[in-house]
Write an enzyme that holds these catalytic residues in place. Sequence first.
Site, PDB file in Angstrom:
ATOM      1  N   CYS A   1       0.832  -1.203   0.000  1.00 25.70           N
ATOM      2  CA  CYS A   1       0.000   0.000   0.000  1.00 25.70           C
ATOM      3  C   CYS A   1       0.866   1.252   0.000  1.00 25.70           C
ATOM      4  O   CYS A   1       1.889   1.306   0.680  1.00 25.70           O
ATOM      5  CB  CYS A   1      -0.904   0.025   1.238  1.00 25.70           C
ATOM      6  SG  CYS A   1      -2.345  -0.997   1.092  1.00 25.70           S
ATOM      7  N   HIS A   2       0.398   2.249  -0.739  1.00 27.27           N
ATOM      8  CA  HIS A   2       1.088   3.536  -0.756  1.00 27.27           C
ATOM      9  C   HIS A   2       0.681   4.357   0.470  1.00 27.27           C
ATOM     10  O   HIS A   2      -0.488   4.354   0.846  1.00 27.27           O
ATOM     11  CB  HIS A   2       0.700   4.325  -2.013  1.00 27.27           C
ATOM     12  CG  HIS A   2       1.188   3.704  -3.270  1.00 27.27           C
ATOM     13  ND1 HIS A   2       0.502   2.697  -3.910  1.00 27.27           N
ATOM     14  CD2 HIS A   2       2.292   3.937  -4.011  1.00 27.27           C
ATOM     15  CE1 HIS A   2       1.163   2.341  -4.994  1.00 27.27           C
ATOM     16  NE2 HIS A   2       2.256   3.077  -5.081  1.00 27.27           N
TER      17      HIS A   2
ATOM     18  N   MET B   1      -8.219   0.294   1.126  1.00 23.19           N
ATOM     19  CA  MET B   1      -7.471  -0.469   2.131  1.00 23.19           C
ATOM     20  C   MET B   1      -7.488   0.230   3.481  1.00 23.19           C
ATOM     21  O   MET B   1      -7.581  -0.422   4.519  1.00 23.19           O
ATOM     22  CB  MET B   1      -6.038  -0.732   1.668  1.00 23.19           C
ATOM     23  CG  MET B   1      -5.937  -1.656   0.457  1.00 23.19           C
ATOM     24  SD  MET B   1      -6.819  -3.217   0.649  1.00 23.19           S
ATOM     25  CE  MET B   1      -6.027  -3.919   2.068  1.00 23.19           C
TER      26      MET B   1
ATOM     27  N   ASP C   1     -11.393  -7.371  21.666  1.00 17.74           N
ATOM     28  CA  ASP C   1     -10.454  -7.327  22.786  1.00 17.74           C
ATOM     29  C   ASP C   1     -11.129  -6.797  24.047  1.00 17.74           C
ATOM     30  O   ASP C   1     -10.871  -7.287  25.143  1.00 17.74           O
ATOM     31  CB  ASP C   1      -9.246  -6.469  22.431  1.00 17.74           C
ATOM     32  CG  ASP C   1      -8.223  -6.430  23.551  1.00 17.74           C
ATOM     33  OD1 ASP C   1      -7.797  -7.513  24.014  1.00 17.74           O
ATOM     34  OD2 ASP C   1      -7.853  -5.322  23.990  1.00 17.74           O
TER      35      ASP C   1
END
Length: 180
Positions: free
Chosen positions: A84-85, A119, A134
């Site tokens: 990814c950029h 993304m 969590d």
Amino acid sequence: MNDAADDAPGGLSHVRADGSAHMVDVTDKPVTAREASARAVLRTRPDVIDRIASGDLPKGEALATARIAGIMGAKRTPELIPLCHPLPLSGVELDLDAREDRVEITARVRTTGVTGVEMEALTAAAVAALTVYDMIKAVDHLASIEGIEVLAKSGGRSGDWRRDDQHDHDHDHDQGEEPR
């Protein structure tokens, strides 16, 4: 700009002709406003949803913590996803909606750049879901995360796209999507 998609096996833009992975060169792509949204769903029991809503969890306030974690996840996407950029994010919003037996998480990410933010939106939704898990695992270790998916994107060469406009699970991946 070297268009690796022309030389790569199967036209995969992140793979060179010799099969090695590389980061796509986006130097010559135009800067445009881009946005993407993604969703994740955390399934749990109704009594756990009640505890989330009341803030009565051993680790504290789950939804606010997950919202911050999702924002942090979006900002760190290029550190987590190798090809990814890095992008200058102009906005990250997360909505966490506690319902009967689930928390629906929606992330929306915006930028003005040369490649999309799908993304980053996926990472934000996934990290927020992981954080809720969590926060509740002490009271429900059987909770699950499902349905992590892109809901919509806009901007860039391939234009606007909405999941609502597609057939569910019609995975025709030849939609001209631009590489990340």
